[in-house]
Design an enzyme around this catalytic site. Structure first.
Site, PDB file in Angstrom:
ATOM      1  N   HIS A 160       4.710 -14.533  -0.382  1.00 29.43           N
ATOM      2  CA  HIS A 160       5.296 -13.596  -1.347  1.00 29.43           C
ATOM      3  C   HIS A 160       5.784 -12.335  -0.640  1.00 29.43           C
ATOM      4  O   HIS A 160       5.337 -12.033   0.475  1.00 29.43           O
ATOM      5  CB  HIS A 160       4.249 -13.171  -2.395  1.00 29.43           C
ATOM      6  CG  HIS A 160       3.860 -14.252  -3.363  1.00 29.43           C
ATOM      7  ND1 HIS A 160       2.550 -14.598  -3.600  1.00 29.43           N
ATOM      8  CD2 HIS A 160       4.617 -15.051  -4.165  1.00 29.43           C
ATOM      9  CE1 HIS A 160       2.508 -15.565  -4.509  1.00 29.43           C
ATOM     10  NE2 HIS A 160       3.735 -15.855  -4.867  1.00 29.43           N
ATOM     11  N   CYS A 244      -3.361 -10.018  -5.318  1.00 31.79           N
ATOM     12  CA  CYS A 244      -3.066 -11.176  -6.183  1.00 31.79           C
ATOM     13  C   CYS A 244      -4.188 -11.505  -7.166  1.00 31.79           C
ATOM     14  O   CYS A 244      -3.956 -12.235  -8.132  1.00 31.79           O
ATOM     15  CB  CYS A 244      -2.721 -12.396  -5.331  1.00 31.79           C
ATOM     16  SG  CYS A 244      -4.036 -12.914  -4.256  1.00 31.79           S
TER      17      CYS A 244
HETATM   18  N1  GLY Z   1      -2.602 -20.438  -3.171  1.00 29.27           N
HETATM   19  C1  GLY Z   1      -1.832 -19.389  -3.683  1.00 29.27           C
HETATM   20  C2  GLY Z   1      -0.480 -19.849  -4.028  1.00 29.27           C
HETATM   21  O1  GLY Z   1       0.058 -20.590  -3.228  1.00 29.27           O
HETATM   22  O2  GLY Z   1       0.096 -19.587  -5.042  1.00 29.27           O
END
Ligand code: GLY
Length: 250
Positions: A160, A244
């Site tokens: 991200h 997150c």
């Molecule tokens: N394991 C976090 C994701 O890939 O969204």
């Protein structure tokens, strides 16, 4: 009092999505303890933690940042790029409904909250494996009436955008190898010492970061930042950072 919305770790965390890491066994009980430590840290910093029940059938559902983007005015319910994560949105929308009017991103758009970094009225949106151009376009349409603008940022080497760059409040912490950083040239920037260490979470005067990045920590402390670390080593095997696992809003 500001709220931190979290969700307990799924017992199926070992089936999580992975983009850039090889799969290694996760001790799920330890991951759950580490997540509780993270929640306690948020509480100690003055946040009211609302912890949702685990979603056993949704391996990545502890990562509540990805299916929603919460602004002061609305919450945008995302359509995650990882198909296995799309069902996470429904129960998160239910939890957010008492706090915000909900707006929805529609197919063929994909967007995940981990790709969205807000600085004032600008949302920087990573164009990544999980977020496509249509996702960024729909996000811009949904939030423009509230005075926000969106700047797309190519993500080159990480899951991200916020794996590669995060706000420290008065500066940005970044790994310039993983994004096209042109959009950030006017900001004060600090480069990471360890590649995975750009994901930090500022709460009040404190910057939360994983315990596993001592060199970046030293770099920030030298500049006067107050750091709190948390051991998330098991969650990191699922490509987690510290942003997150919560959605923080007033
Ligand atoms: N394991 C976090 C994701 O890939 O969204």
């Amino acid at each position: 009092m500001a709220v931190a919305l979290t969700r307990a770790v799924s017992p199926d965390l070992n089936s999580c999505e992975l983009e850039f890491l090889d799969r290694t066994p996760i001790d799920v009980l330890r991951a759950a303890e580490q997540h509780r430590d993270y929640e306690r840290l948020l509480e100690s910093l003055g946040l009211r933690v609302i912890s949702l029940s685990a979603e056993p059938a949704l391996p990545d559902s502890v990562f509540v940042e990805d299916p929603a983007i919460v602004l002061d005015e609305i919450a945008v319910i995302c359509r995650p790029g990882a198909a296995s994560r799309r069902s996470e949105a429904a129960s998160l929308a239910h939890a957010l409904a008492p706090f915000r009017k909900l707006k929805y991103v529609q197919s063929p758009a994909t967007i995940e909250g981990g790709d969205v970094m807000r600085i004032g009225k600008t949302l920087y949106a990573g164009l990544s494996r999980r977020t496509n151009e249509e996702g960024i376009r729909q996000l811009a349409d949904l939030i423009q009436p509230f005075g926000y603008n969106v700047v797309a940022v190519p993500v080159l080497g990480s899951l991200h955008l916020k794996s590669a760059i995060c706000s420290l409040g008065d500066a940005l912490l970044l790994n310039p190898q993983w994004i096209d950083a042109h959009a950030f040239e006017s900001f004060e920037r600090i480069e990471v010492a360890e590649p995975w260490s750009a994901n930090v979470l500022r709460v009040g005067e404190t910057v939360i970061m994983p315990a596993s990045f001592p060199e970046t920590r030293r770099r920030l402390e030298t500049r006067g930042y107050k750091i709190a670390t948390v051991d998330i080593s098991e969650l990191q095997k699922a490509e987690a950072g510290v942003t997150c696992s919560s959605l923080i809003f007033s």
